[in-house]
Motif scaffolding. Structure first.
Motif, mmCIF file in Angstrom:
data_model
loop_
_atom_site.group_PDB
_atom_site.id
_atom_site.type_symbol
_atom_site.label_atom_id
_atom_site.label_comp_id
_atom_site.label_asym_id
_atom_site.label_seq_id
_atom_site.Cartn_x
_atom_site.Cartn_y
_atom_site.Cartn_z
ATOM 1 N N GLY A 1 89.966 28.325 59.901
ATOM 2 C CA GLY A 1 89.208 27.837 58.761
ATOM 3 C C GLY A 1 87.919 27.140 59.137
ATOM 4 N N LEU A 2 87.270 26.578 58.115
ATOM 5 C CA LEU A 2 85.945 25.972 58.253
ATOM 6 C C LEU A 2 85.972 24.493 57.893
ATOM 7 C CD1 LEU A 2 83.797 28.704 56.458
ATOM 8 C CD2 LEU A 2 84.049 28.391 58.922
ATOM 9 N N THR A 3 84.981 23.777 58.416
ATOM 10 C CA THR A 3 84.746 22.388 58.016
ATOM 11 C C THR A 3 83.363 22.303 57.376
ATOM 12 O OG1 THR A 3 83.792 21.820 60.171
ATOM 13 C CG2 THR A 3 86.172 21.481 59.883
ATOM 14 N N GLY A 4 83.140 21.251 56.626
ATOM 15 C CA GLY A 4 81.843 21.051 55.998
ATOM 16 C C GLY A 4 81.763 19.680 55.366
ATOM 17 N N GLU A 5 80.561 19.304 54.936
ATOM 18 C CA GLU A 5 80.363 18.022 54.268
ATOM 19 C C GLU A 5 80.467 18.207 52.760
ATOM 20 O OE1 GLU A 5 76.856 15.980 55.452
ATOM 21 O OE2 GLU A 5 77.162 16.353 57.591
ATOM 22 N N ASN A 6 81.313 17.411 52.133
ATOM 23 C CA ASN A 6 81.493 17.437 50.686
ATOM 24 C C ASN A 6 81.829 16.019 50.245
ATOM 25 O OD1 ASN A 6 82.624 17.623 48.021
ATOM 26 N ND2 ASN A 6 82.972 19.814 48.352
ATOM 27 N N LYS A 7 80.826 15.300 49.788
ATOM 28 C CA LYS A 7 80.966 13.881 49.457
ATOM 29 C C LYS A 7 82.064 13.622 48.432
ATOM 30 C CE LYS A 7 78.304 10.113 47.360
ATOM 31 N NZ LYS A 7 79.090 10.070 46.109
ATOM 32 N N LYS B 1 82.578 15.465 58.412
ATOM 33 C CA LYS B 1 83.030 16.776 57.964
ATOM 34 C C LYS B 1 84.518 16.747 57.651
ATOM 35 C CE LYS B 1 79.569 19.566 60.360
ATOM 36 N NZ LYS B 1 79.322 20.644 61.351
ATOM 37 N N ILE B 2 84.893 17.527 56.636
ATOM 38 C CA ILE B 2 86.297 17.674 56.280
ATOM 39 C C ILE B 2 86.652 19.153 56.313
ATOM 40 C CG2 ILE B 2 86.409 15.597 54.864
ATOM 41 C CD1 ILE B 2 86.075 17.369 52.389
ATOM 42 N N GLY B 3 87.945 19.444 56.412
ATOM 43 C CA GLY B 3 88.400 20.820 56.403
ATOM 44 C C GLY B 3 88.331 21.392 54.999
ATOM 45 N N ILE B 4 87.754 22.587 54.864
ATOM 46 C CA ILE B 4 87.608 23.162 53.523
ATOM 47 C C ILE B 4 88.346 24.493 53.371
ATOM 48 C CG2 ILE B 4 85.481 21.988 52.883
ATOM 49 C CD1 ILE B 4 83.876 24.285 53.883
ATOM 50 N N THR B 5 88.750 25.117 54.473
ATOM 51 C CA THR B 5 89.575 26.320 54.392
ATOM 52 C C THR B 5 90.550 26.326 55.565
ATOM 53 O OG1 THR B 5 88.114 27.731 55.729
ATOM 54 C CG2 THR B 5 87.692 27.667 53.357
ATOM 55 N N GLY B 6 91.580 27.175 55.462
ATOM 56 C CA GLY B 6 92.494 27.429 56.570
ATOM 57 C C GLY B 6 93.216 26.202 57.087
ATOM 58 N N LEU B 7 93.561 26.242 58.370
ATOM 59 C CA LEU B 7 94.280 25.126 58.988
ATOM 60 C C LEU B 7 93.426 23.872 59.045
ATOM 61 C CD1 LEU B 7 96.122 26.871 61.987
ATOM 62 C CD2 LEU B 7 96.877 26.589 59.618
ATOM 63 N N GLN B 8 92.106 24.030 59.073
ATOM 64 C CA GLN B 8 91.234 22.851 59.040
ATOM 65 C C GLN B 8 91.495 22.038 57.775
ATOM 66 O OE1 GLN B 8 89.385 21.676 61.326
ATOM 67 N NE2 GLN B 8 88.452 23.280 62.566
ATOM 68 N N GLU B 9 91.771 22.721 56.673
ATOM 69 C CA GLU B 9 92.037 22.027 55.410
ATOM 70 C C GLU B 9 93.447 21.443 55.386
ATOM 71 O OE1 GLU B 9 91.740 22.767 50.577
ATOM 72 O OE2 GLU B 9 91.913 24.491 51.922
ATOM 73 N N SER B 10 94.452 22.237 55.761
ATOM 74 C CA SER B 10 95.828 21.752 55.639
ATOM 75 C C SER B 10 96.130 20.620 56.627
ATOM 76 C CB SER B 10 96.827 22.905 55.812
ATOM 77 O OG SER B 10 96.613 23.596 57.015
ATOM 78 N N PHE B 11 95.519 20.655 57.815
ATOM 79 C CA PHE B 11 95.758 19.599 58.810
ATOM 80 C C PHE B 11 94.676 18.519 58.791
ATOM 81 C CE2 PHE B 11 98.578 22.827 60.479
ATOM 82 C CZ PHE B 11 99.635 22.088 60.992
#
Length: 586
Positions: A157-163, A180-190
């Motif tokens: 997955g991907l990370t990105g900035e989302n205030k 940055k926070i996880g926005i898709t995939g395992l980046q988001e769930s973990f």
């Protein structure tokens, strides 16, 4: 009158002073970390304004492969140069000799710089030489970079900035919304485990003109706790993953992919999805979507469910044959297969047989097909899920859960039921679910949650949490039915007229099922299809479940048999090499 004006003016001045003092108190004391409606961190912005810095590590946790090697990042030793070097005398000649460039080139680069920059990558020997120079502002340091080979990109997955999303997830961290926070995939769930606390930076303080403020020492700031950042150790086997990705590209799969499951542990060994992620505009197309976790029309792969239900409910006579020269509408079929028993109907993928059996099942109970799809693990949540620390029902990953019917009327209309029996109409399942179904059958009905992570590690490599295997349940389908399903899946390959006969000469004995789903989408007046092959191997001691799919291709193009065979051969090579490597040296 004059006295009144003086008093009024004095009060006005006093009021303005109070306003100014109040504003200063707001800026200096009360709202320093979340000023205005935009929650600006004034302390951070102040430090940023009077410092030169370069990010070494953003402090976010990373992913490791099954052997503990970096999966989501690459670590490189780089040379960092600071712009204040232009204002001091230093040994340019020695650095130029190490880097094999001219002194004038170094001078030119630094004169043009207004902030620290990475000049290039260093070997370990070059890094030792640079450090031995002991020049302030000339730094050889190890830095993490995002992985460049896109291995398991959609899965990770991907990370990105989302205030807004950051503040929603982490209300106690307001003011740090640039993280940055996880926005898709395992980046988001973990994400709760990976979110950074203190990024590592090389930092140098300057005055308003860019001159040194506190001497010329460059400081390394960041996380001093050896336990952080955390890392997630996945079940991905890197060699197999990378070779799988390459094979998919070699076979020109532009929409689809492959997924490999370890049957013994029900964990994902490799997962590759196409199209690839567009790095410059990730969400401009389907590149961020993990096609292995999304639902698609399965075609004849779904006949496995119909066979399970018909056998378990005893809806087939031992010597019963079906007229496979006819299609599901009772008209002449494209393939004149003649009269076939169940095993031959399954191996040669006779539509009429399974349309008829689906109708018998639905006449018994309108929910029968969904019941057996569920008992085989083909629909519903199959991700590892459990309470973890203070997270209720933590899921390792999100996925589409599949469906058999969407309209209540469809399950009672025998025409629709017939189409459903051959994996058409409203049936949608993911390659992940199909792999899970095969693993369930190969294990004789034991249903386990799927894992893609084995443990969460502290920064020093010690284990914070080890994900246990979770047995969901034992299927209510009888062991004898599972044995017959295993036999049917093997017959697809062993039958010289079976749709999987191409795999008879592979180094493993294969059991599986092909599928061709009609999408109802046309290109140049030709309908597009989903091409599947799903199998497990070795047949007598199952270890792997493999699903390959090519989505939206013409009927006479985009077959997946060659790809499936190449992946099986690759796995054989990898397993053979692993065995050889484990042998003691004589």
């Amino acid at each position: 009158m004059r006295k009144r004006r003086i008093v009024f003016l004095a009060l006005a001045i006093l009021f303005m002073l109070f306003v100014i003092m109040g504003r200063l108190m707001q800026l200096q004391l009360f709202a320093t970390e979340h000023f205005s409606s935009r929650n600006i961190n004034l302390i951070y912005e102040s430090v940023k304004q009077r410092s030169h810095e370069i990010l070494i590590n953003d402090g976010r946790g990373d992913f490791l492969d099954a052997s503990g090697q970096p999966l989501s990042y690459e670590e490189k030793t780089v040379l960092v140069l600071f712009p204040f070097l232009k204002n001091i005398d230093w040994d340019k000649a020695s650095l130029a000799e190490i880097m094999r460039i001219s002194e004038s080139e170094i001078s030119s680069l630094i004169e043009e710089a207004d902030k620290p920059f990475i000049y290039g990558q260093l070997t370990s020997y070059e890094a030792e030489q640079v450090r031995a120079l002991n020049i302030p502002g000339v730094i050889a340091i190890s830095k993490e970079f995002p992985s460049t080979n896109n291995s398991a990109a959609q899965l990770l997955g991907l990370t990105g900035e989302n205030k807004d999303e950051f503040e929603k997830r982490y209300p106690d961290k307001k003011g740090n919304t640039s993280m940055k926070i996880g926005i898709t995939g395992l980046q988001e769930s973990f994400d709760p485990f990976l979110i950074p606390e203190n990024p590592s930076k090389l930092i140098f303080h300057v005055d308003g003109k860019g001159a040194p403020l506190f001497g010329i020492d460059v400081k390394l700031t960041g996380e001093n706790n050896p336990f952080y950042p955390l890392r997630v150790k996945t079940t991905i086997e890197r060699n197999i993953q990378d070779r799988l990705e390459q094979l998919i590209d070699d076979h020109n799969i532009v929409n689809g992919g492959a997924l490999l499951l370890n049957i013994e542990t029900n964990s994902i060994i490799a997962s590759a999805s196409r199209p690839t992620i567009n790095e410059s505009a990730p969400f401009s197309d389907d590149g961020t979507k993990n096609k292995m976790f999304e639902q698609h029309i399965p075609g004849s792969v779904f006949k496995t469910v119909v066979a399970a239900g018909a056998i378990e409910e005893e809806l087939i006579k031992d010597d019963e044959v079906f007229n496979c020269s006819l299609d599901i509408r009772g008209e002449q079929a494209e393939r004149d297969l003649g009269e076939l028993k169940l095993d031959e109907s399954f191996s040669r993928s006779c539509n009429l047989t399974f349309a008829e059996l689906a109708k018998r099942l639905q006449k018994e109970d309108p929910n029968m097909l969904e019941k057996y799809a569920s008992e085989l693990g083909l629909i519903g949540n199959i991700s590892w899920k459990k309470d973890l620390f203070h997270f209720e029902n933590f899921k390792q990953f999100s996925h589409h859960q599949g469906r058999i019917f969407t309209e209540e009327s469809s399950r009672k209309d025998l025409n629709y039921v017939g189409q459903t029996g051959i994996g058409q109409h409203e049936v949608r399942v993911s390659p992940l679910h199909v792999a899970n179904m095969l693993a369930t059958i190969a294990r004789g009905g034991e249903m386990n949650a799927i894992k893609v992570a084995s443990e969460i590690q502290y920064g020093d490599g010690s284990i914070m949490y080890k994900f246990p295997d979770i047995k969901v349940k034992d299927s209510k389908i009888s062991p004898s039915t599972f044995m017959q399903l295993q036999s049917l899946l093997r017959h697809v390959v062993s039958d010289n007229e079976g749709t999987g006969r191409y795999f008879q000469d592979l180094p493993f004995e294969i059991a599986g099922k092909s599928g061709t789903g009609e999408t109802g989408i046309f290109k140049d007046e030709e309908q597009l299809h989903n091409k599947w092959f799903a199998g497990y191997f070795p047949f007598k001691s199952p270890k792997y479940a493999l699903v390959v799919v090519n989505l939206g291709v013409p009927i006479n193009e985009g077959g997946v048999n060659l790809l499936f065979a190449d992946i099986v051969n690759m796995i054989y090579e990898e397993s053979h090499d692993a065995v050889e490597a484990s042998k003691p040296i004589q």
